[in-house]
Design a protein around this motif. Structure first.
Motif, PDB file in Angstrom:
ATOM      1  N   ARG A  97      37.098  40.414  34.967  1.00  0.00           N
ATOM      2  CA  ARG A  97      36.613  40.932  36.251  1.00  0.00           C
ATOM      3  C   ARG A  97      35.221  41.548  36.129  1.00  0.00           C
TER       4      ARG A  97
ATOM      5  N   GLU B  12      41.463  41.976  33.910  1.00  0.00           N
ATOM      6  CA  GLU B  12      40.614  43.160  33.997  1.00  0.00           C
ATOM      7  C   GLU B  12      39.328  42.963  33.201  1.00  0.00           C
TER       8      GLU B  12
ATOM      9  N   MET C 182      39.707  34.053  39.780  1.00  0.00           N
ATOM     10  CA  MET C 182      38.828  35.000  40.467  1.00  0.00           C
ATOM     11  C   MET C 182      37.746  34.284  41.263  1.00  0.00           C
TER      12      MET C 182
ATOM     13  N   TRP D 152      32.961  39.719  41.276  1.00  0.00           N
ATOM     14  CA  TRP D 152      34.371  39.883  40.915  1.00  0.00           C
ATOM     15  C   TRP D 152      34.776  41.342  40.752  1.00  0.00           C
ATOM     16  N   ARG D 153      33.809  42.238  40.674  1.00  0.00           N
ATOM     17  CA  ARG D 153      34.132  43.621  40.316  1.00  0.00           C
ATOM     18  C   ARG D 153      34.874  44.374  41.410  1.00  0.00           C
TER      19      ARG D 153
END
Length: 254
Positions: free
Chosen positions: A194, A191, A163, A200-201
């Motif tokens: 994240r 997930e 990520m 990263w969201r």
């Protein structure tokens, strides 16, 4: 990944083991020894783990694919491939193994991502070990992290580094590719990770419906050598480990 999928096998093992100990301790003569009850419990455990290893549980471990994943995957910015075992020659040279080769081939056929982020086992399926950059046709392969044979990088740590790489590239969408029996946990790990950083969201991960992938009979990682070893490691070690451990911090230099 919900708690039932993570801990149901442990619950079954515990309840069954306690039941086996109780049954083993019941004797009509009332002269049973402790070792007999323990032996009964051990016998149950052996049968239980053997069944887990050999029963057709592949469907239970598979990931649920994203809606319309084929269409969405065609527009993804990046593909991320998690390695699944690798082999070493007699001289210590890394070989990809059939699983990593299959994962790369599937990705090149079913996605159009111009950048493919990979772990080392997948890298050597197409690129020289000593290379720092590598292109396959019009696709740019890039390592997610440096390879250190003395340090095992698990799926959760790989998610963090992948990520961060996506943010550096300025991309938002990636197709997540892993062995079909690993992909459900990989999707859950990505997930979960994240949420660690605001940057990263906004990232989005597409989960494909992968075909059954092979195992690597000569893999350096014992758990990737066959389906039985993998199920035991996945269900009883990897899933609870990834669910309970903290999101790792991003290491400098990765």
């Amino acid at each position: 990944m919900n708690a039932f999928k993570v801990f149901a096998p442990h619950g079954l093992a515990l309840v069954g083991g306690l039941g086996a100990l109780w049954l083993g301790g019941r004797c009509p003569t009332g002269k049973c020894h402790l070792w007999e009850a323990v032996a009964f419990g051990i016998a149950y455990s052996a049968v239980f783990f053997a069944l887990v290893g050999f029963l057709p549980l592949s469907r239970y471990l598979r990931a649920r694919p994203s809606a319309n994943w084929r269409g969405v995957a065609r527009n993804a910015d990046v593909a991320i491939i998690l390695g699944f075992g690798y082999e070493l020659t007699s001289t210590g040279q890394m070989q990809p193994g059939v699983a990593n080769q299959a994962l790369l081939e599937w990705t090149l056929v079913h996605t159009t991502a111009r950048t493919v982020l990979v772990q080392e086992g997948v890298w050597v399926a197409a690129c020289p070990v000593e290379a720092t950059t590598c292109d396959v046709g019009e696709r740019a392969l890039r390592r997610i992290h440096p390879h250190d044979p003395t340090h095992y990088v698990n799926t959760l740590a790989t998610a963090v580094m992948a990520m961060d790489f996506m943010v550096q590239l300025g991309v938002k969408t990636a197709v997540l590719v892993a062995h079909d029996q690993q992909l459900a946990r990989a999707a859950a790990d990505f997930e979960r990770a994240r949420q660690k950083k605001p940057a990263w969201r906004d990232l989005r991960f597409i989960i494909p419906d992968l075909p059954a992938m092979p195992y690597v009979s000569r893999s350096v990682h014992l758990q990737t050598r066959n389906a039985g070893f993998w199920r035991l490691a996945e269900l009883f070690i990897a899933r609870p480990r990834d669910s309970l451990t903290q999101i790792p911090k991003l290491q400098s230099g990765t």
